[in-house]
Design a protein around this motif. Sequence first.
Motif, PDB file in Angstrom:
ATOM      1  N   ALA A  79     -45.273  18.082  -3.972  1.00  0.00           N
ATOM      2  CA  ALA A  79     -45.816  17.178  -2.960  1.00  0.00           C
ATOM      3  C   ALA A  79     -44.779  17.037  -1.850  1.00  0.00           C
ATOM      4  O   ALA A  79     -43.672  16.568  -2.091  1.00  0.00           O
ATOM      5  CB  ALA A  79     -46.133  15.821  -3.582  1.00  0.00           C
ATOM      6  N   LEU A  80     -45.138  17.462  -0.645  1.00  0.00           N
ATOM      7  CA  LEU A  80     -44.147  17.467   0.443  1.00  0.00           C
ATOM      8  C   LEU A  80     -44.806  17.133   1.763  1.00  0.00           C
ATOM      9  O   LEU A  80     -46.028  17.204   1.916  1.00  0.00           O
ATOM     10  CB  LEU A  80     -43.455  18.831   0.522  1.00  0.00           C
ATOM     11  CG  LEU A  80     -44.307  20.076   0.791  1.00  0.00           C
ATOM     12  CD1 LEU A  80     -44.681  20.220   2.257  1.00  0.00           C
ATOM     13  CD2 LEU A  80     -43.565  21.322   0.337  1.00  0.00           C
ATOM     14  N   GLU A  81     -43.956  16.763   2.714  1.00  0.00           N
ATOM     15  CA  GLU A  81     -44.408  16.590   4.089  1.00  0.00           C
ATOM     16  C   GLU A  81     -43.444  17.308   5.015  1.00  0.00           C
ATOM     17  O   GLU A  81     -42.229  17.334   4.775  1.00  0.00           O
ATOM     18  CB  GLU A  81     -44.514  15.113   4.460  1.00  0.00           C
ATOM     19  CG  GLU A  81     -43.223  14.329   4.362  1.00  0.00           C
ATOM     20  CD  GLU A  81     -43.408  12.864   4.747  1.00  0.00           C
ATOM     21  OE1 GLU A  81     -44.258  12.588   5.626  1.00  0.00           O
ATOM     22  OE2 GLU A  81     -42.713  12.010   4.186  1.00  0.00           O
ATOM     23  N   ILE A  82     -43.987  17.938   6.053  1.00  0.00           N
ATOM     24  CA  ILE A  82     -43.154  18.584   7.058  1.00  0.00           C
ATOM     25  C   ILE A  82     -42.310  17.501   7.730  1.00  0.00           C
ATOM     26  O   ILE A  82     -42.822  16.467   8.149  1.00  0.00           O
ATOM     27  CB  ILE A  82     -44.018  19.314   8.113  1.00  0.00           C
ATOM     28  CG1 ILE A  82     -44.904  20.370   7.442  1.00  0.00           C
ATOM     29  CG2 ILE A  82     -43.143  19.937   9.187  1.00  0.00           C
ATOM     30  CD1 ILE A  82     -44.177  21.518   6.811  1.00  0.00           C
ATOM     31  N   GLY A  83     -41.013  17.710   7.802  1.00  0.00           N
ATOM     32  CA  GLY A  83     -40.111  16.696   8.338  1.00  0.00           C
ATOM     33  C   GLY A  83     -39.512  15.809   7.261  1.00  0.00           C
ATOM     34  O   GLY A  83     -38.589  15.035   7.539  1.00  0.00           O
ATOM     35  N   GLY A  84     -40.029  15.906   6.034  1.00  0.00           N
ATOM     36  CA  GLY A  84     -39.461  15.146   4.925  1.00  0.00           C
ATOM     37  C   GLY A  84     -38.217  15.827   4.374  1.00  0.00           C
ATOM     38  O   GLY A  84     -37.882  16.955   4.748  1.00  0.00           O
ATOM     39  N   THR A  85     -37.540  15.158   3.449  1.00  0.00           N
ATOM     40  CA  THR A  85     -36.301  15.694   2.892  1.00  0.00           C
ATOM     41  C   THR A  85     -36.542  16.337   1.533  1.00  0.00           C
ATOM     42  O   THR A  85     -37.569  16.101   0.883  1.00  0.00           O
ATOM     43  CB  THR A  85     -35.251  14.586   2.716  1.00  0.00           C
ATOM     44  OG1 THR A  85     -35.723  13.670   1.709  1.00  0.00           O
ATOM     45  CG2 THR A  85     -34.993  13.845   4.017  1.00  0.00           C
ATOM     46  N   TYR A  86     -35.579  17.114   1.125  1.00  0.00           N
ATOM     47  CA  TYR A  86     -35.597  17.741  -0.203  1.00  0.00           C
ATOM     48  C   TYR A  86     -35.715  16.674  -1.289  1.00  0.00           C
ATOM     49  O   TYR A  86     -36.527  16.804  -2.213  1.00  0.00           O
ATOM     50  CB  TYR A  86     -34.311  18.552  -0.362  1.00  0.00           C
ATOM     51  CG  TYR A  86     -34.112  19.160  -1.735  1.00  0.00           C
ATOM     52  CD1 TYR A  86     -34.615  20.417  -2.045  1.00  0.00           C
ATOM     53  CD2 TYR A  86     -33.389  18.479  -2.725  1.00  0.00           C
ATOM     54  CE1 TYR A  86     -34.425  20.980  -3.296  1.00  0.00           C
ATOM     55  CE2 TYR A  86     -33.191  19.034  -3.973  1.00  0.00           C
ATOM     56  CZ  TYR A  86     -33.712  20.283  -4.251  1.00  0.00           C
ATOM     57  OH  TYR A  86     -33.514  20.832  -5.501  1.00  0.00           O
ATOM     58  N   GLU A  87     -34.938  15.598  -1.186  1.00  0.00           N
ATOM     59  CA  GLU A  87     -34.937  14.552  -2.210  1.00  0.00           C
ATOM     60  C   GLU A  87     -36.289  13.834  -2.284  1.00  0.00           C
ATOM     61  O   GLU A  87     -36.774  13.512  -3.372  1.00  0.00           O
ATOM     62  CB  GLU A  87     -33.825  13.535  -1.942  1.00  0.00           C
ATOM     63  CG  GLU A  87     -32.418  14.059  -2.183  1.00  0.00           C
ATOM     64  CD  GLU A  87     -31.907  14.930  -1.036  1.00  0.00           C
ATOM     65  OE1 GLU A  87     -30.900  15.622  -1.239  1.00  0.00           O
ATOM     66  OE2 GLU A  87     -32.525  14.907   0.060  1.00  0.00           O
ATOM     67  N   GLU A  88     -36.907  13.565  -1.128  1.00  0.00           N
ATOM     68  CA  GLU A  88     -38.222  12.919  -1.118  1.00  0.00           C
ATOM     69  C   GLU A  88     -39.260  13.805  -1.809  1.00  0.00           C
ATOM     70  O   GLU A  88     -40.106  13.316  -2.558  1.00  0.00           O
ATOM     71  CB  GLU A  88     -38.644  12.628   0.321  1.00  0.00           C
ATOM     72  CG  GLU A  88     -37.849  11.516   0.973  1.00  0.00           C
ATOM     73  CD  GLU A  88     -38.058  11.435   2.475  1.00  0.00           C
ATOM     74  OE1 GLU A  88     -37.705  10.397   3.055  1.00  0.00           O
ATOM     75  OE2 GLU A  88     -38.566  12.419   3.070  1.00  0.00           O
ATOM     76  N   MET A  89     -39.180  15.104  -1.544  1.00  0.00           N
ATOM     77  CA  MET A  89     -40.091  16.045  -2.183  1.00  0.00           C
ATOM     78  C   MET A  89     -39.933  16.012  -3.701  1.00  0.00           C
ATOM     79  O   MET A  89     -40.929  15.964  -4.435  1.00  0.00           O
ATOM     80  CB  MET A  89     -39.838  17.457  -1.648  1.00  0.00           C
ATOM     81  CG  MET A  89     -40.718  18.528  -2.261  1.00  0.00           C
ATOM     82  SD  MET A  89     -40.145  20.188  -1.859  1.00  0.00           S
ATOM     83  CE  MET A  89     -38.622  20.243  -2.831  1.00  0.00           C
TER      84      MET A  89
END
Length: 198
Positions: free
Chosen positions: A29-39
């Motif tokens: 689960a990811l978002e463009i502009g998000g961080t590795y840790e958030e993912m």
Amino acid sequence: MKRRYWVCLMLLTLWAADVLRSWYEREIALEIGGTYEEMLKRSSARFSLPFPGEGTWPGWPKSDAQLRFIDPQYGFVTPKSSDFYVIFNDNIIQSLTIYPQTEPLLLDDALQVVLDLQDQWRRGGWEDKKQKRFPPFADTPQWRAQLRNGPIGGTTYWYAGDKYQALLAMNRSKDSKHPEEERYRIFLNVGKPWTPYP
């Protein structure tokens, strides 16, 4: 004693069901502009280690996993994939490339995948702005003939306002497991718009 046994058995069953669910529902689960840790926090599939201080670097799930693209309006979900790459710049997600399947698919199954993706995009407000030159996929005799009659297949481009651009492609692919069958491979790339928003 019996009661304690049944309580322990019930807890063990619930734990096993949770483990099986997390194994079956492996996703990134990811978002463009998000961080590795958030993912990592949002994902149930394990992911490769980062390359801190390396500028631009790739990462990938360590197992088959589906993509959940996070955006309040433009989000979507893909089927599981065995080929899935995320590009980071320092620690920030820049783009992703995924083949949303675990093996080349029969034409009916491949069309179902691309048509479902396009339906999700339409519902979320994505637009196929280049449809005169690169029309969206459709289950028509013309599209089926184009996909069957050569390795080029088809490509379509979709825009989520001026936030994202998606390239969706499909073409015939040889499959060593099913050499006598027509099989198809799907390619999806998503990132910030790399061509001007029409």
